[in-house]
Design a protein around this motif. Structure first.
Motif, PDB file in Angstrom:
ATOM      1  N   LEU A 129      47.402  27.040  36.432  1.00  0.00           N
ATOM      2  CA  LEU A 129      46.257  26.950  37.336  1.00  0.00           C
ATOM      3  C   LEU A 129      45.406  25.703  37.122  1.00  0.00           C
ATOM      4  CD1 LEU A 129      45.104  30.681  37.098  1.00  0.00           C
ATOM      5  CD2 LEU A 129      46.583  29.641  38.828  1.00  0.00           C
ATOM      6  N   ASP A 130      45.909  24.748  36.326  1.00  0.00           N
ATOM      7  CA  ASP A 130      45.093  23.587  35.983  1.00  0.00           C
ATOM      8  C   ASP A 130      45.364  22.394  36.891  1.00  0.00           C
ATOM      9  OD1 ASP A 130      47.652  23.243  35.125  1.00  0.00           O
ATOM     10  OD2 ASP A 130      47.130  22.349  33.186  1.00  0.00           O
ATOM     11  N   ARG A 131      46.060  22.622  38.014  1.00  0.00           N
ATOM     12  CA  ARG A 131      46.459  21.491  38.846  1.00  0.00           C
ATOM     13  C   ARG A 131      45.646  21.374  40.128  1.00  0.00           C
ATOM     14  NH1 ARG A 131      52.505  23.074  39.594  1.00  0.00           N
ATOM     15  NH2 ARG A 131      51.425  25.043  39.948  1.00  0.00           N
ATOM     16  N   GLY A 132      44.654  22.227  40.305  1.00  0.00           N
ATOM     17  CA  GLY A 132      43.848  22.151  41.508  1.00  0.00           C
ATOM     18  C   GLY A 132      44.213  23.242  42.497  1.00  0.00           C
ATOM     19  N   LEU A 133      43.297  23.487  43.409  1.00  0.00           N
ATOM     20  CA  LEU A 133      43.432  24.597  44.350  1.00  0.00           C
ATOM     21  C   LEU A 133      44.636  24.447  45.270  1.00  0.00           C
ATOM     22  CD1 LEU A 133      42.357  27.155  45.673  1.00  0.00           C
ATOM     23  CD2 LEU A 133      40.783  25.740  47.002  1.00  0.00           C
ATOM     24  N   GLU A 134      44.810  23.280  45.856  1.00  0.00           N
ATOM     25  CA  GLU A 134      45.901  23.093  46.814  1.00  0.00           C
ATOM     26  C   GLU A 134      47.264  23.226  46.135  1.00  0.00           C
ATOM     27  OE1 GLU A 134      45.496  19.677  49.275  1.00  0.00           O
ATOM     28  OE2 GLU A 134      43.520  20.268  50.027  1.00  0.00           O
ATOM     29  N   MET A 171      44.620  29.673  53.400  1.00  0.00           N
ATOM     30  CA  MET A 171      44.466  30.088  52.013  1.00  0.00           C
ATOM     31  C   MET A 171      43.575  29.117  51.241  1.00  0.00           C
ATOM     32  SD  MET A 171      45.891  32.948  51.624  1.00  0.00           S
ATOM     33  CE  MET A 171      45.790  33.002  49.843  1.00  0.00           C
ATOM     34  N   VAL A 172      43.728  27.836  51.488  1.00  0.00           N
ATOM     35  CA  VAL A 172      42.873  26.852  50.821  1.00  0.00           C
ATOM     36  C   VAL A 172      41.415  27.084  51.205  1.00  0.00           C
ATOM     37  CG1 VAL A 172      42.276  24.398  50.697  1.00  0.00           C
ATOM     38  CG2 VAL A 172      44.677  25.109  50.539  1.00  0.00           C
ATOM     39  N   GLU A 173      41.172  27.284  52.507  1.00  0.00           N
ATOM     40  CA  GLU A 173      39.803  27.519  52.967  1.00  0.00           C
ATOM     41  C   GLU A 173      39.234  28.805  52.363  1.00  0.00           C
ATOM     42  OE1 GLU A 173      40.149  27.582  57.176  1.00  0.00           O
ATOM     43  OE2 GLU A 173      40.501  25.420  57.356  1.00  0.00           O
ATOM     44  N   MET A 174      40.051  29.867  52.344  1.00  0.00           N
ATOM     45  CA  MET A 174      39.577  31.149  51.838  1.00  0.00           C
ATOM     46  C   MET A 174      39.233  31.064  50.354  1.00  0.00           C
ATOM     47  SD  MET A 174      41.488  34.862  51.834  1.00  0.00           S
ATOM     48  CE  MET A 174      42.468  34.511  50.382  1.00  0.00           C
ATOM     49  N   LEU A 175      40.102  30.427  49.563  1.00  0.00           N
ATOM     50  CA  LEU A 175      39.874  30.367  48.119  1.00  0.00           C
ATOM     51  C   LEU A 175      38.711  29.438  47.762  1.00  0.00           C
ATOM     52  CD1 LEU A 175      43.554  30.415  46.860  1.00  0.00           C
ATOM     53  CD2 LEU A 175      41.842  32.215  46.591  1.00  0.00           C
ATOM     54  N   ARG A 176      38.435  28.468  48.614  1.00  0.00           N
ATOM     55  CA  ARG A 176      37.245  27.639  48.381  1.00  0.00           C
ATOM     56  C   ARG A 176      35.975  28.465  48.568  1.00  0.00           C
ATOM     57  NH1 ARG A 176      39.570  22.358  51.393  1.00  0.00           N
ATOM     58  NH2 ARG A 176      40.356  21.266  49.547  1.00  0.00           N
ATOM     59  N   LEU A 177      36.001  29.340  49.575  1.00  0.00           N
ATOM     60  CA  LEU A 177      34.826  30.167  49.849  1.00  0.00           C
ATOM     61  C   LEU A 177      34.731  31.362  48.917  1.00  0.00           C
ATOM     62  CD1 LEU A 177      34.956  30.178  53.767  1.00  0.00           C
ATOM     63  CD2 LEU A 177      33.279  29.001  52.324  1.00  0.00           C
ATOM     64  N   ARG A 178      35.897  31.948  48.597  1.00  0.00           N
ATOM     65  CA  ARG A 178      35.926  33.159  47.778  1.00  0.00           C
ATOM     66  C   ARG A 178      36.980  33.015  46.686  1.00  0.00           C
ATOM     67  NH1 ARG A 178      35.965  35.947  53.184  1.00  0.00           N
ATOM     68  NH2 ARG A 178      33.814  36.551  53.604  1.00  0.00           N
ATOM     69  N   PRO A 179      36.660  32.327  45.612  1.00  0.00           N
ATOM     70  CA  PRO A 179      37.633  32.166  44.511  1.00  0.00           C
ATOM     71  C   PRO A 179      38.042  33.527  43.956  1.00  0.00           C
ATOM     72  CG  PRO A 179      35.763  30.690  44.229  1.00  0.00           C
ATOM     73  CD  PRO A 179      35.398  31.635  45.330  1.00  0.00           C
ATOM     74  N   ASP A 211      50.608  46.085  48.924  1.00  0.00           N
ATOM     75  CA  ASP A 211      49.316  46.265  48.254  1.00  0.00           C
ATOM     76  C   ASP A 211      48.643  44.917  47.979  1.00  0.00           C
ATOM     77  OD1 ASP A 211      49.745  48.971  48.302  1.00  0.00           O
ATOM     78  OD2 ASP A 211      50.212  49.157  46.158  1.00  0.00           O
ATOM     79  N   HIS A 212      49.440  43.959  47.526  1.00  0.00           N
ATOM     80  CA  HIS A 212      48.884  42.633  47.219  1.00  0.00           C
ATOM     81  C   HIS A 212      48.295  41.990  48.464  1.00  0.00           C
ATOM     82  CE1 HIS A 212      48.495  38.473  46.126  1.00  0.00           C
ATOM     83  NE2 HIS A 212      49.458  38.127  46.957  1.00  0.00           N
ATOM     84  N   LEU A 213      49.039  41.991  49.553  1.00  0.00           N
ATOM     85  CA  LEU A 213      48.572  41.332  50.769  1.00  0.00           C
ATOM     86  C   LEU A 213      47.436  42.112  51.428  1.00  0.00           C
ATOM     87  CD1 LEU A 213      52.049  40.222  52.113  1.00  0.00           C
ATOM     88  CD2 LEU A 213      50.213  38.708  51.344  1.00  0.00           C
ATOM     89  N   THR A 214      47.469  43.437  51.307  1.00  0.00           N
ATOM     90  CA  THR A 214      46.374  44.241  51.860  1.00  0.00           C
ATOM     91  C   THR A 214      45.077  43.963  51.120  1.00  0.00           C
ATOM     92  OG1 THR A 214      47.903  45.985  52.569  1.00  0.00           O
ATOM     93  CG2 THR A 214      45.580  46.595  52.341  1.00  0.00           C
ATOM     94  N   SER A 215      45.144  43.811  49.800  1.00  0.00           N
ATOM     95  CA  SER A 215      43.939  43.490  49.034  1.00  0.00           C
ATOM     96  C   SER A 215      43.402  42.124  49.430  1.00  0.00           C
ATOM     97  CB  SER A 215      44.222  43.555  47.529  1.00  0.00           C
ATOM     98  OG  SER A 215      45.094  42.512  47.129  1.00  0.00           O
ATOM     99  N   MET A 216      44.292  41.193  49.749  1.00  0.00           N
ATOM    100  CA  MET A 216      43.863  39.877  50.208  1.00  0.00           C
ATOM    101  C   MET A 216      43.135  40.001  51.541  1.00  0.00           C
ATOM    102  SD  MET A 216      46.236  36.571  51.111  1.00  0.00           S
ATOM    103  CE  MET A 216      47.110  36.720  49.563  1.00  0.00           C
ATOM    104  N   LYS A 217      43.683  40.816  52.429  1.00  0.00           N
ATOM    105  CA  LYS A 217      43.037  41.041  53.725  1.00  0.00           C
ATOM    106  C   LYS A 217      41.656  41.670  53.549  1.00  0.00           C
ATOM    107  CE  LYS A 217      43.519  43.947  57.818  1.00  0.00           C
ATOM    108  NZ  LYS A 217      44.370  44.962  58.488  1.00  0.00           N
ATOM    109  N   GLU A 218      41.555  42.614  52.642  1.00  0.00           N
ATOM    110  CA  GLU A 218      40.273  43.312  52.424  1.00  0.00           C
ATOM    111  C   GLU A 218      39.215  42.378  51.878  1.00  0.00           C
ATOM    112  OE1 GLU A 218      41.520  46.510  49.960  1.00  0.00           O
ATOM    113  OE2 GLU A 218      42.164  47.770  51.654  1.00  0.00           O
ATOM    114  N   ARG A 219      39.618  41.340  51.155  1.00  0.00           N
ATOM    115  CA  ARG A 219      38.657  40.371  50.655  1.00  0.00           C
ATOM    116  C   ARG A 219      37.958  39.618  51.773  1.00  0.00           C
ATOM    117  NH1 ARG A 219      41.263  36.193  47.450  1.00  0.00           N
ATOM    118  NH2 ARG A 219      39.142  35.516  46.973  1.00  0.00           N
ATOM    119  N   LEU A 220      38.592  39.580  52.941  1.00  0.00           N
ATOM    120  CA  LEU A 220      38.035  38.843  54.065  1.00  0.00           C
ATOM    121  C   LEU A 220      37.091  39.679  54.905  1.00  0.00           C
ATOM    122  CD1 LEU A 220      41.316  37.099  55.163  1.00  0.00           C
ATOM    123  CD2 LEU A 220      39.372  36.006  54.062  1.00  0.00           C
ATOM    124  N   SER A 221      37.064  40.988  54.659  1.00  0.00           N
ATOM    125  CA  SER A 221      36.234  41.869  55.495  1.00  0.00           C
ATOM    126  C   SER A 221      34.806  41.952  54.982  1.00  0.00           C
ATOM    127  CB  SER A 221      36.857  43.253  55.540  1.00  0.00           C
ATOM    128  OG  SER A 221      36.946  43.799  54.250  1.00  0.00           O
TER     129      SER A 221
END
Length: 221
Positions: A129-134, A171-179, A211-221
């Motif tokens: 994880l040390d290489r940057g968000l993108e 995904m880049v936009e989402m993780l910038r807003l909600r790490p 489950d993984h993708l559903t949790s990702m979706k729920e983070r956006l709600s």
């Protein structure tokens, strides 16, 4: 209504498509012949043939040798790239759930030893994880793409690949807003998915992917 504007074949195709959309011909129904359609559209028979070729190329009509021209769709699909550009990230994730949960189950059943090694390499690359968000988003996408590849289903792979540009941007936009609040737990979820595929547990692989993708979706709600 006669076609008045050039190019005539394009306008004739649009006029036929509008009549199909309006329900003038049902799915599977045979169209009238060129000699009937040409005067209705105000064009020549060769223009009608070209219009039919255009709509056949878009999947709306099908010419059957010796039988005629039949309606095979009630509308022409919109350009895929345009649909994805307009789609919300939630819509993209919902589509990913449908594609990837099935791909994970198939991967558990069909993966080869070589593909399992590729999945492990992809998971290891994702853990750095040390290489940057993108770079992290790219590594995550590569892991999920390796699962789809191990499913051995060309259509699922084509669908997933179609999502990648829109997915990466979102995904880049989402993780910038909600790490990620817990990167360790997120990585553990991916490892559990890989373990299910390694164990050839299709039910668990499908559930973990969903489950993984559903949790990702729920983070956006």
């Amino acid at each position: 209504m006669p076609v008045l504007r050039a190019p005539l074949a394009d306008q004739a195709a649009d006029a036929l498509l509008e009549r199909i959309r309006a329900g003038e011909w049902a799915l599977g129904q045979k169209l009238p012949g060129e000699t009937t359609l040409a005067p209705q559209l105000g064009v020549g028979r060769s223009t009608v043939r070209e219009a039919i070729r255009q709509l056949a190329g878009r999947g709306v009509l099908q010419s059957r040798q010796g039988a005629g021209v039949f309606v095979t769709a009630l509308d022409a699909p919109e350009d895929w790239d345009a649909v994805l550009r307009r789609a919300s990230i939630v819509s993209v994730i919902e589509a990913r759930i449908a594609i990837e949960s099935e791909a994970a189950a198939l991967a558990a059943e069909r993966r080869t030893p070589q593909e399992l090694r590729a999945l492990r390499r992809a998971l290891d690359a994702r853990s750095r994880l040390d290489r940057g968000l993108e770079a992290h988003v790219d590594a995550d996408t590569a892991f999920h793409r390796a699962i789809v590849a191990a499913a051995h289903n060309d259509i699922l792979a084509e669908l997933f690949d179609g999502f990648v540009p829109r997915l990466r941007q979102s995904m880049v936009e989402m993780l910038r807003l909600r790490p990620l609040s817990d990167e360790g737990a997120d990585h553990d979820a991916h490892r559990a998915l890989l373990d299910a595929i390694a164990d050839r547990d299709a039910v668990a692989a499908s559930r973990l992917s969903r489950d993984h993708l559903t949790s990702m979706k729920e983070r956006l709600s």
